[in-house]
Design a protein around this motif. Structure first.
Motif, PDB file in Angstrom:
ATOM      1  N   CYS A  77       0.852  -1.184   0.000  1.00  0.00           N
ATOM      2  CA  CYS A  77       0.000   0.000   0.000  1.00  0.00           C
ATOM      3  C   CYS A  77       0.893   1.240   0.000  1.00  0.00           C
ATOM      4  CB  CYS A  77      -0.862  -0.035   1.253  1.00  0.00           C
ATOM      5  SG  CYS A  77      -1.899   1.422   1.489  1.00  0.00           S
ATOM      6  N   CYS A  79       0.858   3.509   1.984  1.00  0.00           N
ATOM      7  CA  CYS A  79       1.214   3.822   3.374  1.00  0.00           C
ATOM      8  C   CYS A  79       2.334   2.933   3.898  1.00  0.00           C
ATOM      9  CB  CYS A  79      -0.005   3.694   4.285  1.00  0.00           C
ATOM     10  SG  CYS A  79      -0.382   2.001   4.787  1.00  0.00           S
ATOM     11  N   GLY A 137       1.911  -0.374   4.246  1.00  0.00           N
ATOM     12  CA  GLY A 137       1.291  -1.610   4.715  1.00  0.00           C
ATOM     13  C   GLY A 137       1.440  -2.728   3.699  1.00  0.00           C
ATOM     14  N   CYS A 173      -6.000  -2.480   2.550  1.00  0.00           N
ATOM     15  CA  CYS A 173      -4.878  -2.428   3.484  1.00  0.00           C
ATOM     16  C   CYS A 173      -5.384  -2.548   4.920  1.00  0.00           C
ATOM     17  CB  CYS A 173      -4.142  -1.106   3.298  1.00  0.00           C
ATOM     18  SG  CYS A 173      -2.803  -0.843   4.475  1.00  0.00           S
ATOM     19  N   LYS A 191      -3.787  -1.708   7.486  1.00  0.00           N
ATOM     20  CA  LYS A 191      -3.208  -0.654   8.303  1.00  0.00           C
ATOM     21  C   LYS A 191      -4.011   0.640   8.211  1.00  0.00           C
ATOM     22  CE  LYS A 191       1.488   1.189   8.719  1.00  0.00           C
ATOM     23  NZ  LYS A 191       2.824   1.050   8.105  1.00  0.00           N
ATOM     24  N   ASP A 192      -4.288   1.093   6.986  1.00  0.00           N
ATOM     25  CA  ASP A 192      -5.009   2.365   6.833  1.00  0.00           C
ATOM     26  C   ASP A 192      -6.333   2.225   6.098  1.00  0.00           C
ATOM     27  OD1 ASP A 192      -4.237   1.984   4.230  1.00  0.00           O
ATOM     28  OD2 ASP A 192      -3.388   3.984   3.969  1.00  0.00           O
TER      29      ASP A 192
HETATM   30 ZN   LIG Z   1      -2.211   1.300   3.772  1.00  0.00          ZN
END
Ligand SMILES: [Zn+2]
Length: 87
Positions: A31, A33, A35, A61, A63-64
């Motif tokens: 990702c 970010c 991730g 993702c 994570k985000d």
């Molecule tokens: Zn992410």
């Protein structure tokens, strides 16, 4: 395209991907970010006769929550019903 379980590490090819593994140059998805763990969804687009025309793999993702289509490919053969069991 291959998915690898983040819990047990088992790897599975998505749809008919295993048939192309010899030609594939696999890289890991990430990702924006950073991730690298995702929820996976496989989508199918159908032709007028009900056969699969496109396979799309969407990732979310963990994570985000960022969403993206990370791979898609055209299916140019039939019958294709088996693909629906191989996601
Ligand atoms: Zn992410």
């Amino acid at each position: 395209m291959q998915r690898v379980c983040v819990v047990c590490g088992d790897a599975f090819y998505i749809a008919d991907s295993a048939e192309y593994e010899d030609d594939a140059d696999l890289g890991e998805c990430a990702c924006p970010c950073g991730g690298e763990e995702f929820g996976v969804a496989v989508g199918f687009a159908f032709r007028g006769d009900g056969e699969v025309r496109w396979v799309s793999v969407g990732l979310r993702c963990l994570k985000d929550g960022g969403l993206g289509v990370y791979a898609d490919w055209k299916i140019d053969y039939g019958p294709t019903a088996h693909l629906l069991e191989m996601a």
